[in-house]
Enzyme design. Structure first.
Site, PDB file in Angstrom:
ATOM      1  N   LYS A 159       0.596  -1.116  -0.263  1.00  0.00           N
ATOM      2  CA  LYS A 159      -0.056  -0.053   0.176  1.00  0.00           C
ATOM      3  C   LYS A 159       0.862   1.352  -0.047  1.00  0.00           C
ATOM      4  O   LYS A 159       1.731   1.566   0.423  1.00  0.00           O
ATOM      5  CB  LYS A 159      -0.922   0.111   1.397  1.00  0.00           C
ATOM      6  N   ARG A 208      -2.911 -10.374   4.319  1.00  0.00           N
ATOM      7  CA  ARG A 208      -3.223 -10.402   2.669  1.00  0.00           C
ATOM      8  C   ARG A 208      -2.281 -10.050   1.696  1.00  0.00           C
ATOM      9  O   ARG A 208      -1.111  -8.508   2.210  1.00  0.00           O
ATOM     10  CB  ARG A 208      -4.658 -10.070   2.674  1.00  0.00           C
TER      11      ARG A 208
HETATM   12  N1  PMM Z   1      -6.977  -4.388   0.925  1.00  0.00           N
HETATM   13  C1  PMM Z   1      -7.211  -4.082  -0.435  1.00  0.00           C
HETATM   14  C2  PMM Z   1      -8.369  -5.081  -1.252  1.00  0.00           C
HETATM   15  N2  PMM Z   1      -9.377  -6.415  -0.350  1.00  0.00           N
HETATM   16  N3  PMM Z   1      -9.429  -6.519   1.838  1.00  0.00           N
HETATM   17  C3  PMM Z   1      -8.871  -7.067   3.063  1.00  0.00           C
HETATM   18  N4  PMM Z   1      -9.681  -7.783   4.029  1.00  0.00           N
HETATM   19  N5  PMM Z   1      -8.356  -5.811   3.268  1.00  0.00           N
HETATM   20  C4  PMM Z   1      -7.602  -5.074   2.751  1.00  0.00           C
HETATM   21  O1  PMM Z   1      -6.589  -4.567   3.132  1.00  0.00           O
HETATM   22  C5  PMM Z   1      -7.961  -5.141   1.576  1.00  0.00           C
HETATM   23  C6  PMM Z   1      -9.291  -6.136   0.925  1.00  0.00           C
HETATM   24  C7  PMM Z   1      -6.685  -3.117  -1.560  1.00  0.00           C
HETATM   25  O2  PMM Z   1      -5.227  -4.004  -2.076  1.00  0.00           O
HETATM   26  P1  PMM Z   1      -5.639  -4.344  -3.220  1.00  0.00           P
HETATM   27  O3  PMM Z   1      -5.691  -3.546  -4.425  1.00  0.00           O
HETATM   28  O4  PMM Z   1      -3.807  -3.983  -2.937  1.00  0.00           O
HETATM   29  O5  PMM Z   1      -5.224  -6.167  -3.385  1.00  0.00           O
END
Ligand code: PMM
Length: 272
Positions: free
Chosen positions: A209, A249
């Protein structure tokens, strides 16, 4: 948890796994590298992102979830829509990861209650188109705990089994960098929602991020690129896991899987 974003425009890996075959290969690869859960999402949540239709979301994630589940992987669906979650569970997904914590779709809690699957309740203050305007807090940890508590109470009120709820502070969602750091440093407090009750499992989604890229910016202020911030994500994973996080994640699995194992050993040695 390894991330497969079946989107053209996600934060960190936008476009790479947009074609179903590429997404399936990526999911299999992440599992082979040590991910216990593969999180498949079809809707980008990057700041400013516009929404897509439920039909388009399903078109993106459906075939990928079907194939990964058929291959024996534990799949979670990253969606704010009950209809998408329902189809994903039918296709073999075993967990619902709802970045809106149930706020985006009033049908979500009822679906999760009936399905009886683990449910990630993330802290969220609104859709990506305007979320950064909502990054205003007095005491960010207290407010995130209070807002998550309201989501948990509402979910349980609609029949969701509290033992299946996983909490997520929503790193980067309506948060400025200082909010993200404060929340990451308070994982045990978030697990107990600021009170003294039994802890919930906590998921941390900090991987790649932009607040990490800004921390590691060059002398001229240019932020570190997403892909070059993976070592820092591994450091965050080690700290989060050592603080008791249930799951991280992440986009790049190997270093993070190692960090989780180091942290588990660290905790076990401390507990002994
Ligand atoms: N961040 C993204 C997408 N899904 N789900 C959870 N539970 N927690 C998160 O912080 C989260 C998520 C966005 O991140 P990306 O687009 O880099 O995958």
């Amino acid at each position: 948890m390894g991330v497969v974003n079946v989107t053209p425009d996600s934060f960190s890996d936008g476009g790479k796994w947009f074609v179903a075959d590429a997404a399936v290969s990526r999911g299999l690869e992440l599992a082979a590298l040590g991910a216990d859960i593969i999180d498949v999402g079809g809707e980008s949540t990057r700041p400013g992102a516009a929404r897509i239709s439920a039909a388009e979301e399903l078109r993106r994630v459906g075939p990928v979830i079907t194939e990964l589940a058929a291959a024996g992987l534990t799949v979670s669906v990253d969606t704010m829509r009950a209809a998408v979650a329902e189809t994903a569970l039918g296709a073999g997904a075993k967990l619902v990861n709802d970045v809106s914590g149930g706020l985006a779709d009033p049908a979500m809690y009822g679906l999760v209650a009936v399905a009886g699957v683990p449910y990630v309740v993330m802290h969220w203050r609104g859709h990506s188109s305007s979320m950064q305007e909502r990054a205003r807090y007095g005491d960010v940890v207290q407010e995130v705990c209070d807002e998550l508590r309201r989501r948990v109470d509402a979910a349980v009120g609609e029949g969701v089994d509290p033992s299946l709820i996983v909490l997520d502070a929503g790193i980067g969602f309506a948060k400025a960098a200082e909010h993200n750091w404060a929340l990451l440093a308070s994982l045990p407090e978030i697990a107990r929602l600021g009170g003294g009750g039994a802890p919930f499992p906590v998921l941390v989604g900090a991987s790649r991020k932009s607040f990490i890229g800004r921390l590691l910016a060059a002398a001229d202020g240019t932020p570190r690129s997403f892909a070059s911030s993976d070592d820092a994500t591994v450091a965050l994973t080690a700290l989060a896991a050592a603080a008791g996080a249930w799951c991280v994640r992440v986009h790049a699995v190997p270093g993070n899987a190692d960090a989780v194992r180091v942290a588990a050993q660290w905790r076990a040695a401390g507990a002994g």
